[in-house]
Design a protein around this motif. Structure first.
Motif, PDB file in Angstrom:
ATOM      1  N   ALA A   1      -4.520 -12.573 -19.075  1.00 49.41           N
ATOM      2  CA  ALA A   1      -4.037 -11.031 -19.435  1.00 49.41           C
ATOM      3  C   ALA A   1      -5.217 -10.233 -19.776  1.00 49.41           C
ATOM      4  N   VAL A   2      -6.096 -10.619 -20.953  1.00 50.51           N
ATOM      5  CA  VAL A   2      -7.217 -10.026 -21.076  1.00 50.51           C
ATOM      6  C   VAL A   2      -8.171  -9.697 -19.894  1.00 50.51           C
ATOM      7  N   LYS A   3      -8.509 -10.818 -19.309  1.00 46.14           N
ATOM      8  CA  LYS A   3      -9.364 -10.591 -18.025  1.00 46.14           C
ATOM      9  C   LYS A   3      -8.900  -9.603 -16.937  1.00 46.14           C
ATOM     10  N   VAL A   4      -7.781  -9.593 -16.602  1.00 49.22           N
ATOM     11  CA  VAL A   4      -7.153  -8.689 -15.513  1.00 49.22           C
ATOM     12  C   VAL A   4      -7.259  -7.391 -16.233  1.00 49.22           C
ATOM     13  N   PHE A   5      -6.822  -7.183 -17.444  1.00 47.49           N
ATOM     14  CA  PHE A   5      -6.881  -6.172 -18.134  1.00 47.49           C
ATOM     15  C   PHE A   5      -8.182  -5.468 -18.112  1.00 47.49           C
ATOM     16  N   SER A   6      -9.067  -6.261 -18.638  1.00 48.61           N
ATOM     17  CA  SER A   6     -10.653  -5.776 -18.719  1.00 48.61           C
ATOM     18  C   SER A   6     -11.346  -5.434 -17.313  1.00 48.61           C
ATOM     19  N   GLU A   7     -11.092  -6.360 -16.241  1.00 47.62           N
ATOM     20  CA  GLU A   7     -11.594  -6.303 -15.058  1.00 47.62           C
ATOM     21  C   GLU A   7     -11.260  -4.766 -14.274  1.00 47.62           C
ATOM     22  N   ASN A   8      -9.861  -4.817 -14.456  1.00 44.16           N
ATOM     23  CA  ASN A   8      -9.146  -3.659 -13.774  1.00 44.16           C
ATOM     24  C   ASN A   8      -9.453  -2.189 -14.500  1.00 44.16           C
ATOM     25  N   LEU A   9      -9.252  -2.280 -15.886  1.00 45.63           N
ATOM     26  CA  LEU A   9      -9.613  -0.941 -16.711  1.00 45.63           C
ATOM     27  C   LEU A   9     -11.157  -0.727 -16.600  1.00 45.63           C
ATOM     28  N   ASP A  10     -12.079  -1.527 -16.330  1.00 47.50           N
ATOM     29  CA  ASP A  10     -13.408  -1.003 -16.372  1.00 47.50           C
ATOM     30  C   ASP A  10     -13.447  -0.567 -14.823  1.00 47.50           C
ATOM     31  N   ALA A  11     -12.931  -1.123 -13.702  1.00 56.51           N
ATOM     32  CA  ALA A  11     -12.750  -0.451 -12.352  1.00 56.51           C
ATOM     33  C   ALA A  11     -12.291   0.871 -12.534  1.00 56.51           C
ATOM     34  N   LEU A  12     -11.287   1.141 -13.238  1.00 54.24           N
ATOM     35  CA  LEU A  12     -10.401   2.455 -13.404  1.00 54.24           C
ATOM     36  C   LEU A  12     -11.396   3.503 -14.111  1.00 54.24           C
ATOM     37  N   LEU A  13     -12.048   3.089 -14.978  1.00 57.12           N
ATOM     38  CA  LEU A  13     -12.820   4.094 -15.698  1.00 57.12           C
ATOM     39  C   LEU A  13     -13.842   4.226 -15.187  1.00 57.12           C
TER      40      LEU A  13
ATOM     41  N   ASP B   1       0.952  -1.050   0.142  1.00 61.13           N
ATOM     42  CA  ASP B   1       0.046   0.066  -0.049  1.00 61.13           C
ATOM     43  C   ASP B   1       1.136   1.325  -0.099  1.00 61.13           C
ATOM     44  N   TRP B   2       1.927   1.153   0.851  1.00 62.77           N
ATOM     45  CA  TRP B   2       2.848   2.523   0.814  1.00 62.77           C
ATOM     46  C   TRP B   2       3.547   2.467  -0.258  1.00 62.77           C
ATOM     47  N   VAL B   3       4.116   1.519  -0.791  1.00 61.15           N
ATOM     48  CA  VAL B   3       4.711   1.855  -2.241  1.00 61.15           C
ATOM     49  C   VAL B   3       4.100   2.113  -3.305  1.00 61.15           C
ATOM     50  N   LEU B   4       2.762   1.813  -3.575  1.00 58.94           N
ATOM     51  CA  LEU B   4       1.822   2.313  -4.521  1.00 58.94           C
ATOM     52  C   LEU B   4       1.430   3.618  -4.208  1.00 58.94           C
ATOM     53  N   HIS B   5       1.405   3.948  -2.974  1.00 53.21           N
ATOM     54  CA  HIS B   5       0.958   5.308  -2.528  1.00 53.21           C
ATOM     55  C   HIS B   5       2.063   6.355  -2.858  1.00 53.21           C
ATOM     56  N   PHE B   6       3.070   6.041  -2.451  1.00 54.09           N
ATOM     57  CA  PHE B   6       4.348   6.644  -2.759  1.00 54.09           C
ATOM     58  C   PHE B   6       4.516   7.192  -4.042  1.00 54.09           C
ATOM     59  N   PHE B   7       4.496   6.128  -5.302  1.00 56.34           N
ATOM     60  CA  PHE B   7       4.545   6.613  -6.534  1.00 56.34           C
ATOM     61  C   PHE B   7       3.022   7.042  -7.096  1.00 56.34           C
ATOM     62  N   GLY B   8       2.088   7.153  -6.284  1.00 53.59           N
ATOM     63  CA  GLY B   8       0.766   7.853  -6.817  1.00 53.59           C
ATOM     64  C   GLY B   8       0.076   6.726  -7.814  1.00 53.59           C
ATOM     65  N   VAL B   9       0.347   5.581  -7.430  1.00 55.22           N
ATOM     66  CA  VAL B   9      -0.290   4.390  -8.446  1.00 55.22           C
ATOM     67  C   VAL B   9      -1.328   3.644  -7.400  1.00 55.22           C
ATOM     68  N   ASP B  10      -2.348   3.350  -8.140  1.00 56.62           N
ATOM     69  CA  ASP B  10      -3.341   2.296  -7.367  1.00 56.62           C
ATOM     70  C   ASP B  10      -3.027   1.064  -7.778  1.00 56.62           C
ATOM     71  N   ILE B  11      -3.579   0.162  -7.188  1.00 57.55           N
ATOM     72  CA  ILE B  11      -3.547  -1.544  -7.436  1.00 57.55           C
ATOM     73  C   ILE B  11      -4.062  -1.542  -8.733  1.00 57.55           C
ATOM     74  N   ARG B  12      -5.118  -0.875  -9.251  1.00 54.53           N
ATOM     75  CA  ARG B  12      -5.866  -1.143 -10.407  1.00 54.53           C
ATOM     76  C   ARG B  12      -4.884  -0.837 -11.610  1.00 54.53           C
ATOM     77  N   SER B  13      -4.469   0.169 -11.543  1.00 57.16           N
ATOM     78  CA  SER B  13      -3.423   0.737 -12.599  1.00 57.16           C
ATOM     79  C   SER B  13      -2.156  -0.185 -12.711  1.00 57.16           C
ATOM     80  N   PHE B  14      -1.724  -0.578 -11.505  1.00 54.74           N
ATOM     81  CA  PHE B  14      -0.591  -1.762 -11.322  1.00 54.74           C
ATOM     82  C   PHE B  14      -0.851  -2.970 -11.982  1.00 54.74           C
ATOM     83  N   ALA B  15      -2.093  -3.279 -11.826  1.00 54.29           N
ATOM     84  CA  ALA B  15      -2.697  -4.679 -12.508  1.00 54.29           C
ATOM     85  C   ALA B  15      -2.681  -4.631 -13.904  1.00 54.29           C
ATOM     86  N   VAL B  16      -3.365  -3.501 -14.498  1.00 54.44           N
ATOM     87  CA  VAL B  16      -3.238  -3.334 -15.923  1.00 54.44           C
ATOM     88  C   VAL B  16      -1.861  -3.323 -16.526  1.00 54.44           C
ATOM     89  N   ALA B  17      -1.047  -2.558 -16.163  1.00 55.35           N
ATOM     90  CA  ALA B  17       0.309  -2.667 -16.462  1.00 55.35           C
ATOM     91  C   ALA B  17       1.298  -4.261 -16.757  1.00 55.35           C
TER      92      ALA B  17
END
Length: 196
Positions: free
Chosen positions: A181-193, A61-77
Motif C-alpha cells: 500500500a505504501v509503495k503504490v501510494f508513494s509511487e503514484n503520489l510522486d507522479a501526481l506531484l 479510461d472513459w469512467v475515470l475521464h467521466f468523473f474527472g479522475v486520473d488513474i494515479r489518483s485512483f491508485a492513491v485512493a
C-alpha cells in the motif's frame, strides 16, 4: 481490438495479472474477515471481481475521464484502503464496520479493492498495449479461477494450519500488505506531484 489466440501471450498475461491479483497472498485477509464473522461468498467475490475487471478493461479510461479522475489518483485512493486493511490485521482492530448486508464482505473489501482494485486496473490498462484482447480476457478468467479455488479452500487451510499459524501468517502478511500500500501510494503520489 485483436482477438487472435496466442498461448504465449495468454501465459505471459496470466503471470503478470497473477502477480498483481495475488490470490495466495490474500488468504490471511480472507481468514481474518471470516474470524470477524463476515461471510465470504466465493461465487459473488469471483463474479464481482470479473465484472469490475471487465468494466475497467473496456471502459476504464472513459469512467475515470467521466468523473474527472486520473488513474494515479485512483491508485492513491485504493492504496489508502489497502493500508487500512493492513492496519486492521496488524493491530486487531476493526476499521471496516460490518454494517452492510450480510454478504457485503464478498464485495468490499475482497472483490474491490483486493482482487479488482487500482493495481489490477492499472495493470489491465498497461498490458492492453502489449497483449491482444483475447489473451488478456483469458488470463483474467484463469486468474479468477485461482481466486475462486482459494476462496473455496479457506476452511481446509484453516484446519490444516491451525489458529496459531494463521495468526502468525496474518501478522506477517499485514506488514507485506502495508508495504504494498505504501509503495503504490508513494509511487503514484510522486507522479501526481511531479505532474502538477
Amino acid at each position: 481490438m485483436n482477438f487472435d489466440f496466442d498461448i504465449f501471450q495468454i501465459l505471459s498475461a496470466f503471470i503478470v495479472l497473477f502477480a498483481v491479483v495475488d490470490p495466495l497472498g490474500s488468504i490471511p485477509i480472507i481468514l481474518s474477515l471470516q474470524q470477524r464473522g463476515i461471510k465470504v461468498n466465493p461465487n459473488k467475490v469471483t463474479l464481482w471481481s470479473l465484472a469490475l475487471m471487465l468494466i475497467f478493461f473496456f471502459l476504464g479510461d472513459w469512467v475515470l475521464h467521466f468523473f474527472g479522475v486520473d488513474i494515479r489518483s485512483f491508485a492513491v485512493a485504493g492504496s489508502i484502503i489497502l493500508f487500512l486493511m493492513a492496519l486492521e490485521m496488524l493491530l486487531d482492530i476493526e476499521i471496516f464496520k460490518n454494517n452492510g448486508p450480510e454478504d457485503a464482505g464478498s464485495i468490499v473489501p475482497l472483490a474491490f479493492p483486493l482482487y479488482a482494485g487500482p493495481a489490477v486496473f492499472t495493470t489491465l490498462l498497461t498490458i492492453r498495449a502489449e497483449y491482444n484482447t483475447l489473451s488478456i480476457l483469458i488470463a483474467m478468467v484463469l486468474n479468477l479461477v485461482v481466486v475462486y479455488l482459494v476462496l473455496r479452500s479457506t476452511d481446509f487451510i484453516r484446519r490444516t494450519l491451525g489458529e496459531t499459524s494463521i495468526y502468525i501468517i496474518r501478522k506477517f502478511f499485514s506488514i507485506i500488505l502495508m508495504a504494498i500500500a505504501v509503495k503504490v501510494f508513494s509511487e503514484n503520489l510522486d507522479a501526481l506531484l511531479h505532474a502538477a
